[in-house]
Scaffold this motif. Structure first.
Motif, PDB file in Angstrom:
ATOM      1  N   THR B 479      16.332  23.908 -28.899  1.00 49.43           N
ATOM      2  CA  THR B 479      17.818  23.820 -29.125  1.00 49.43           C
ATOM      3  C   THR B 479      18.222  24.299 -30.673  1.00 49.43           C
ATOM      4  O   THR B 479      19.114  24.994 -30.691  1.00 49.43           O
ATOM      5  N   VAL B 480      17.308  23.510 -31.458  1.00 51.67           N
ATOM      6  CA  VAL B 480      17.559  23.833 -32.905  1.00 51.67           C
ATOM      7  C   VAL B 480      17.395  25.706 -33.212  1.00 51.67           C
ATOM      8  O   VAL B 480      18.164  26.073 -33.925  1.00 51.67           O
ATOM      9  N   MET B 481      16.263  25.954 -32.588  1.00 56.63           N
ATOM     10  CA  MET B 481      15.941  27.452 -32.814  1.00 56.63           C
ATOM     11  C   MET B 481      16.608  28.186 -32.167  1.00 56.63           C
ATOM     12  O   MET B 481      17.324  29.354 -32.662  1.00 56.63           O
ATOM     13  N   VAL B 482      17.505  27.888 -30.942  1.00 51.07           N
ATOM     14  CA  VAL B 482      18.465  28.828 -30.000  1.00 51.07           C
ATOM     15  C   VAL B 482      19.871  28.627 -30.826  1.00 51.07           C
ATOM     16  O   VAL B 482      20.463  29.882 -31.266  1.00 51.07           O
ATOM     17  N   GLN B 483      20.205  27.615 -31.500  1.00 49.93           N
ATOM     18  CA  GLN B 483      21.429  27.496 -32.269  1.00 49.93           C
ATOM     19  C   GLN B 483      21.247  28.351 -33.503  1.00 49.93           C
ATOM     20  O   GLN B 483      22.185  29.134 -33.751  1.00 49.93           O
ATOM     21  N   ARG B 484      20.082  28.119 -33.987  1.00 49.11           N
ATOM     22  CA  ARG B 484      19.970  29.165 -35.414  1.00 49.11           C
ATOM     23  C   ARG B 484      19.875  30.720 -35.274  1.00 49.11           C
ATOM     24  O   ARG B 484      20.571  31.201 -35.829  1.00 49.11           O
ATOM     25  N   LEU B 485      19.495  30.926 -33.903  1.00 50.92           N
ATOM     26  CA  LEU B 485      19.055  32.440 -33.904  1.00 50.92           C
ATOM     27  C   LEU B 485      20.585  32.797 -33.508  1.00 50.92           C
ATOM     28  O   LEU B 485      21.156  34.140 -33.685  1.00 50.92           O
ATOM     29  N   PHE B 493      29.419  31.055 -32.894  1.00 51.79           N
ATOM     30  CA  PHE B 493      28.754  29.768 -33.503  1.00 51.79           C
ATOM     31  C   PHE B 493      29.084  28.595 -33.017  1.00 51.79           C
ATOM     32  O   PHE B 493      30.419  28.171 -32.618  1.00 51.79           O
ATOM     33  N   VAL B 494      28.030  28.078 -32.496  1.00 49.77           N
ATOM     34  CA  VAL B 494      28.012  26.663 -32.088  1.00 49.77           C
ATOM     35  C   VAL B 494      27.344  25.662 -33.005  1.00 49.77           C
ATOM     36  O   VAL B 494      26.466  26.239 -33.514  1.00 49.77           O
ATOM     37  N   SER B 495      27.739  24.663 -33.510  1.00 48.91           N
ATOM     38  CA  SER B 495      27.324  23.724 -34.395  1.00 48.91           C
ATOM     39  C   SER B 495      25.901  23.111 -33.791  1.00 48.91           C
ATOM     40  O   SER B 495      25.742  22.954 -32.433  1.00 48.91           O
ATOM     41  N   ARG B 496      25.315  22.274 -34.674  1.00 52.74           N
ATOM     42  CA  ARG B 496      24.139  21.467 -33.930  1.00 52.74           C
ATOM     43  C   ARG B 496      24.373  19.996 -34.672  1.00 52.74           C
ATOM     44  O   ARG B 496      24.657  19.729 -35.885  1.00 52.74           O
ATOM     45  N   THR B 497      23.821  19.026 -34.101  1.00 50.06           N
ATOM     46  CA  THR B 497      23.576  17.581 -34.401  1.00 50.06           C
ATOM     47  C   THR B 497      22.534  16.928 -33.821  1.00 50.06           C
ATOM     48  O   THR B 497      21.784  17.619 -32.781  1.00 50.06           O
ATOM     49  N   THR B 498      22.186  15.641 -34.364  1.00 54.51           N
ATOM     50  CA  THR B 498      21.324  14.924 -33.830  1.00 54.51           C
ATOM     51  C   THR B 498      21.747  13.595 -33.296  1.00 54.51           C
ATOM     52  O   THR B 498      22.185  12.981 -34.247  1.00 54.51           O
ATOM     53  N   LEU B 499      21.675  13.469 -31.920  1.00 55.59           N
ATOM     54  CA  LEU B 499      22.294  12.129 -31.642  1.00 55.59           C
ATOM     55  C   LEU B 499      21.317  10.896 -31.457  1.00 55.59           C
ATOM     56  O   LEU B 499      20.237  11.263 -30.985  1.00 55.59           O
ATOM     57  N   GLN B 500      21.684   9.788 -32.020  1.00 61.34           N
ATOM     58  CA  GLN B 500      20.940   8.609 -31.847  1.00 61.34           C
ATOM     59  C   GLN B 500      21.505   7.853 -30.780  1.00 61.34           C
ATOM     60  O   GLN B 500      22.703   7.517 -30.648  1.00 61.34           O
TER      61      GLN B 500
END
Lengths: 541, 541
Positions: B479-485, B493-500
């Motif tokens: 997910t992180v890589m697809v978001q960046r690419l 642009f879609v952002s990303r975060t990390t959910l706990q």
């Protein structure tokens, strides 16, 4: 203002399509024509526009105005079309605003701005970048770093190597843009507080654990901030906000020139250092006091701070841009020894309201206020929001950066020099008139004076303590009344304040700030003429 | 950017007269024509302009851009004429900015704004009022009070009598405009702190004496703030700034719907109340969490706070304007029981960057943060700067007040409803596609999802703890890589975060915020198509 409901059968935004159109462009040609008319006046004839539209109506009392702005409901349907709202703002609201751009408005640190600042602000609003993170600003974050480096270099004059290294390094922070001088001072003292109570073995630092824990760990009862009696009230507020207490701000006496008495500072520091449970959080030097425009003896204060290992902050919210004048920059000598410096861009950089800056000599000092989150400001990123009191904020740095290119330091210097030299001419004029007494002469471009008729002056010379109090009280009332009557007559505005001077009763004074390049000595003479006329009308004959 | 020095023999600002001209209008007809061209595009074709000029160049790397903005000196002479600087900003700088107005930019809480907001911002800059005091704002202070009352009424729905009494009363403070939600939250907790440690016999209050003295006087070791794990990072920062410690913020668990678990809150409050040396400074309910857009169960939290006499703050920076939608305002039920509420105007009121608000139910609560000075903010005056974290600030309230008249609550409701309903359609589309997993469905107009191919999904169902960790780690990296690419390809642009999430490994997700009225489901499908294509190109075959 209150006005009648539009016909509910004819909503102005009928549906989604209509709303999308409103979002994108004027609803029709008539509306567009009306907007064009106003925008053209504002963008290309700003000073005429302000003279014609702002603060020119017969004085409406606050009570009258307040009555017109009492409706607290939000209408479901639009109250009027866009063009009508703009027309209302300009034709009905603005006339009851304050024409701070008038050359006769010499009372506060707000004045005319160059017309192109409005163009730049328009561009900033249109681009709508958010400087909190790179993902919503990109090049504008990079440009902000450059503008900060330029201002840092103006203050600290470090070498090429320093700036080459730090101007764009992700782990360096030369300072930050903040909304105003109040937040700049708060940021400086926030850093100073964290520096005083850092993490140590068994303690995670005051930022994580709070002031009560810091006091216990570092075995102290209180910390204090030292600033002259002329320190800005934002310093007390910063003390309150930061949990060290507004009372932590201890006023240091001033000398006869309204500058911090450094002998008094030295004595205070020595006394305080003898009480082991008191910590000195910082000493603040002022470069352009709000009330008198005076500059503290920065080199001496820097020396005392260095000897005692105390954070030295300079509040140059007002005076900072004087550094661009080769003729007057020496007035701020010593500022380059400060650990941190506050400068406002909406003051003598002539930006629109509002934009401040905080600068740190050590580009790693702001690390002690860093915050991260999972969605932005990730560790190692160049997001400007990592070390910042604020979150979302506009790219005001684009305005300052562009203005520096448009004006050059030489252009700004002309403005500064005009202010200082006009203030000196004004002081001479006040000295020449027997009705007035110059109370604090201008060091930069601010001065204070009061009404003090010759009879009072000679009486004051021989009066005892009590009589002196009585006479000063009378003079205070006269000055306050003349100031109010002049303000209400609506032509000119000089502000007032009350100075506390060592060994003297509190003194009410007119306060004059000369920053508008259209203010010349002829206008200032007219202002004095008007004050004399008001005095004679009310207090003589 | 770096460029060659202009010929020093030909300074652009030759003298004082030239400078005064620059201050007032364009230097010549060519310059004026150039400015007119750009301003016309910005003011009357904003969305086309942004599409054409912003963020459209081939991606330049940060390093490349940084190289162009390294010059740290300020030139003595202007580097270029005004029109050239404006042309440079628009033609050379803006293309490397971020087109936050694109309907394909659905990653952050910053988006397109109605074109007329730029007109209003232009007027605010031109008038250059300073809201800190009446003497530099007059009617604009009065208008600000009205706008605050309107927003207060939107939240608290008190009766006519209440608003008639307080809307324009000098001693009442319904809230304040601040630069953003971060400072609004800070202001709320500043008030809550002062309320918890008020002046008493032998103690002048925490504001005057600081946190260490307050802890001694009130016999406490620490105070805590309770908020769900999804609380905004500004709350930790506020804890740090206020001297109670960033660690004072204690995260409360969330339930399966990303809302605060009120059973956990109740248990925590009960436990904390058993330790007499711990004080609960406040509980924060979220109305529109930054990461998931979810709303805490406000009525239940309000009840727990009321029972225990705890300050109840609602962070509705994002969700507040949902109250204008009759269809969805029930999602925020309970907000009217809050002691204080944060709302951002540059978010779902669609103002330009930046403008926030803080509101207090009790119009006298802000008295505990009042500051005065001799030259402004005198006791008894209506100066808005008396109860305010900031000092100088612009009349952003004029923009919000005008926008409310132009749009009506109905217009804003259409925007909100579009966002919520488009987000729901987007969630359905994500559910339909087997490559994706919807992680948090939209309650308002924010949702999160991730890449989770069918093979992973079935493996996850049967995996033990350790395997689950490993698989999630893999998915996170995808997910992180697809978001960046996708971001780097520059179209969407879609952002990303990390959910706990309770009982689950940390989960990297795409985060999508639907606030742009031009974003429709077709665009969102294209965004998913692109993500699928990136995934297949890099992780399959």
């Amino acid at each position: 203002m209150t006005r009648k409901q539009p016909d509910p059968a004819k909503p102005l935004v009928a549906d989604w399509d209509a709303l999308q159109r409103i979002f994108i462009r004027p609803e029709d040609e008539a509306s567009r024509a009306s907007l064009v008319k106003y925008m053209e006046q504002i963008l290309f004839g700003l000073h005429d526009f302000l003279g014609r539209h702002v603060g020119i109506t017969r004085e409406a009392s606050l009570e009258t105005l307040a009555e017109r702005f009492k409706e607290s409901r939000i209408n479901r349907n639009p109250e009027r079309k866009l063009a009508d709202v703009i027309r209302w703002v300009i034709e009905e609201v603005a006339p009851h605003g304050v024409n701070v751009a008038s050359p006769y408005f010499v009372g506060h640190m707000t004045a005319a701005i160059p017309f192109f600042m409005v163009h730049l602000q328009t561009i900033v609003a249109a681009l709508n970048q958010n400087q909190v993170k790179l993902e919503t600003s990109k090049v504008f974050s990079i440009l902000e770093r450059q503008v900060l480096a330029r201002i840092h270099r103006m203050v600290y004059r470090l070498d090429d190597g320093f700036y080459d290294q730090h101007v764009q390094a992700p782990d360096s922070t030369l300072g930050g843009f903040v909304v105003d001088g109040t937040l700049a001072n708060l940021t400086a003292l926030w850093v100073a507080r964290n520096r005083l109570f850092p993490p140590a073995d068994g303690f995670d630092g005051v930022e994580a654990e709070g002031m009560a824990a810091a006091a216990r760990f570092y075995d102290c009862d209180r910390c204090v901030l030292l600033v002259s009696r002329l320190g800005h009230y934002s310093l007390r507020k910063a003390g309150g906000v930061l949990g060290i207490g507004s009372r932590a701000v201890m006023p240091v006496d001033i000398d006869g020139n309204s500058r911090m008495d450094t002998a008094a500072l030295r004595a205070t520091v020595e006394t305080l250092r003898k009480s082991p449970r008191t910590r000195i959080l910082g000493v603040i030097g002022i470069a352009g006091a709000t009330e008198t425009g005076t500059v503290d003896p920065l080199p001496e204060i820097a020396g005392i701070c260095r000897e005692n290992g105390i954070h030295f902050h300079v509040d140059a919210a007002w005076g900072g841009p004087t550094l661009l004048s080769e003729r007057y920059r020496h007035l701020l000598d010593g500022i380059e020894q400060a650990d941190s410096v506050t400068i406002d861009a909406h003051k003598q950089f002539y930006l629109p309201m509002s934009s401040g800056m905080i600068l740190f000599r050590d580009p790693y000092l702001m690390d002690c206020i860093a915050y991260h989150a999972a969605y932005i400001n990730r560790p190692g990123s160049v997001d400007l929001g990592i070390r910042s009191l604020e979150g979302s904020r506009p790219a005001m740095s684009l305005i300052l950066g562009s203005a520096l290119e448009i004006m050059g330091s030489g252009g700004y210097a002309l403005l500064t020099e005009h202010g200082i030299e006009t203030a000196r001419a004004f002081a001479d004029e006040i000295r020449r008139r027997e009705l007035f007494e110059l109370v604090t002469p201008p060091e930069l471009n601010i001065l204070t004076y009061r009404i003090c008729p010759p009879a009072f002056r000679s009486a004051l010379r021989t009066a005892g303590e009590q009589e002196r109090q009585r006479l000063t009280g009378l003079l205070n009332r006269i000055t306050v009344m003349v100031q109010r009557l002049q303000r209400e007559s609506g032509r000119s505005f000089v502000s007032r304040t009350t100075l506390q001077r060592t060994g003297q009763p509190d003194t009410a004074v007119f306060r004059s700030v000369i920053m508008n390049p259209m203010t010349h000595i002829g206008i200032l003479k007219e202002i004095l003429d008007e004050q004399e006329a008001i005095y004679r009308r009310h207090f003589e004959g």
